[in-house]
Design an enzyme around this catalytic site. Structure first.
Site, short mmCIF file in Angstrom:
data_model
loop_
_atom_site.label_atom_id
_atom_site.label_comp_id
_atom_site.label_asym_id
_atom_site.label_seq_id
_atom_site.Cartn_x
_atom_site.Cartn_y
_atom_site.Cartn_z
N GLY A 1 0.84 -1.20 0.00
CA GLY A 1 0.00 0.00 0.00
C GLY A 1 0.87 1.25 0.00
O GLY A 1 0.44 2.31 0.44
N GLY A 2 2.12 1.09 -0.47
CA GLY A 2 3.02 2.23 -0.61
C GLY A 2 3.32 2.93 0.71
O GLY A 2 3.66 4.11 0.70
N SER B 1 5.11 -5.95 -1.77
CA SER B 1 5.27 -4.54 -2.14
C SER B 1 5.93 -3.78 -0.97
O SER B 1 6.94 -4.25 -0.45
CB SER B 1 3.93 -3.96 -2.56
OG SER B 1 4.13 -2.70 -3.18
N ALA B 2 5.34 -2.67 -0.52
CA ALA B 2 5.97 -1.92 0.57
C ALA B 2 6.15 -2.80 1.82
O ALA B 2 7.08 -2.60 2.60
CB ALA B 2 5.13 -0.69 0.92
N ASP C 1 6.65 -6.24 -13.83
CA ASP C 1 6.66 -5.27 -12.74
C ASP C 1 7.79 -4.27 -13.01
O ASP C 1 8.93 -4.69 -13.21
CB ASP C 1 6.92 -6.03 -11.43
CG ASP C 1 6.94 -5.14 -10.19
OD1 ASP C 1 7.00 -3.90 -10.33
OD2 ASP C 1 6.93 -5.70 -9.08
N HIS D 1 2.92 -5.57 -11.02
CA HIS D 1 3.20 -5.34 -9.61
C HIS D 1 1.93 -5.60 -8.79
O HIS D 1 0.91 -4.96 -9.01
CB HIS D 1 3.68 -3.90 -9.38
CG HIS D 1 4.16 -3.66 -7.99
ND1 HIS D 1 5.41 -4.05 -7.55
CD2 HIS D 1 3.55 -3.13 -6.91
CE1 HIS D 1 5.56 -3.75 -6.27
NE2 HIS D 1 4.43 -3.18 -5.86
#
Ligand code: NAG
Ligand code: NAG
Length: 369
Positions: A123-124, A202-203, A310, A340
């Site tokens: 979620g960045g 991801s994050a 990605d 991604h």
């Protein structure tokens, strides 16, 4: 092929060879790609990335977030006809952090403990939480297929809490697990705190990585009062840097992770004034490789997974290469195509990933420690 001194099964070797092969094929492919055709020119962002991210920037440095994806409730009641039970536990009331724990039903009938996977969602660093249905289903199926206890961890978000807040919350959660294990029946009876893996997508992959660095810096964490961490599982991690990579240039306008969205997320989550070569963002810049060496020294094993659709693929492969060079026992699992987030969001990709994770974590019996 001397990566593993104690392979537990023949099938693992086969999978490892297959993964190594596909990994090197991908490397070969991306190298050819870059030498035969010049990189496309970088298109500047001509739209407002914050608007695209559903964010309104406020004067006081906070953001107002737009509508979020749907959430799912936990299902803690063993009389429910579900393959995996789940429930929410508070980690730190004053910070508002919590975890959703997943317990496969079949563990209830067995008189033994199971590996514990701590999962950090993506979620960045800006939004989402473990209740979001996509993550809930991913962790539910992860627990079921791997047959492990999964704890999906909530952490504080940027820009209200810039990095390293999320990395610190990960460490606090590790302390919490060790200190509170006896208070919770699921953790007490079913979670093997000597066989813990830090996993994130991801994050969340960056969070798992940075918690791993902290554990390694403390010589493996024996003095930290935390569980015994065996390895890191980095699923399409969200690393970045000042210099663009080949895959970032090739996929600058990727609809799933356009470069300008990516940079906007880093602007909101890095310490004010830091650039993307900051250690919280780029693991191979500066003295990053020295830190990677520590991971190898304390014997943490690493799985890096990704796909070449990605934009961040080249960085993930580069990290894998540097780890290999620095003596880390690392496995790269890279597939062709996709995007991604696909390894969490696409059920069939996730299913494949669970197999990889299962053989990765089962190569090391917890009794070794
Ligand atoms: C919970 O968070 C508060 C505020 O940051 C902190 O002071 C406290 O030490 C934390 N508690 C635990 C048990 O980690
Ligand atoms: C990020 O911050 C830098 C420096 O303040 C600025 O030049 C850049 O436009 C910002 N990028 C985005 C996407 O907000």
């Amino acid at each position: 092929m001397s990566l593993f001194s104690s392979p537990s099964s023949k099938s693992f070797w086969i999978t490892l060879i297959v993964f190594s092969l596909s990994y090197y094929l991908l490397l070969a492919k991306s190298t050819t790609l870059h030498t035969t055709s010049p990189p496309p020119p970088h298109k500047p962002c001509n739209k407002n990335p914050y608007e695209q991210l559903n964010l309104v920037l406020n004067e006081d440095g906070t953001v107002t977030r737009g509508p979020m994806p749907p959430e799912s409730p936990p299902a803690p009641d063993p009389s429910l006809p579900t393959k995996v039970l789940s429930k929410d536990l508070t980690i730190n009331k004053s910070k508002g952090t919590w975890a959703r724990i997943y317990l496969p039903r079949e563990t209830l009938d067995r008189n033994s403990k199971f590996p514990l996977l701590l999962f950090f969602h993506g979620g960045g660093f800006i939004y989402l939480n473990p209740a979001i249905t996509i993550f809930h289903e991913f962790c539910f199926n992860l627990a079921n297929d791997v047959v492990a206890v999964v704890a999906s961890i909530d952490y504080r978000h940027a820009p209200e809490h810039r990095l390293p807040a999320a990395y610190e919350d990960a460490m606090e959660t590790l302390h919490w697990m060790k200190t509170n294990q006896e208070e919770d029946d699921w953790l007490r009876y079913y979670a093997d705190l000597d066989n813990v893996f830090l996993m994130g997508s991801s994050a969340g992959g960056n969070i798992a990585y940075h918690a791993g660095l902290r554990v390694a810096a403390a010589g493996g964490g024996y003095d930290l009062g935390i569980p015994k961490i065996q390895g890191l599982i980095l699923v399409q991690p969200f690393f970045s840097g000042v210099q663009m990579t080949g895959s970032e240039m090739r996929l600058a306008d990727d609809p799933h992770l356009p470069l300008c969205d990516n940079y906007a997320k880093w602007n909101l989550s890095l310490p004010v004034g830091a650039d993307r070569d900051h250690e919280y963002c780029n693991p191979t810049a500066g003295d990053g490789p020295k830190k990677i060496e520590m991971i190898g020294r304390v014997g943490l094993r690493v799985l890096v997974s990704g796909c070449d659709g990605d934009p961040l693929a080249d960085r993930q492969m580069e990290l894998t290469r540097v780890m290999e060079m620095k003596g880390v026992k690392v496995v790269g699992y890279f597939t062709a195509g996709d995007y991604h987030g696909a390894q969490v969001q696409e059920p069939s990709n996730a299913k494949q990933l669970y197999k990889v994770v299962k053989s990765f974590i089962s190569t090391l019996p917890s009794s070794r420690y």
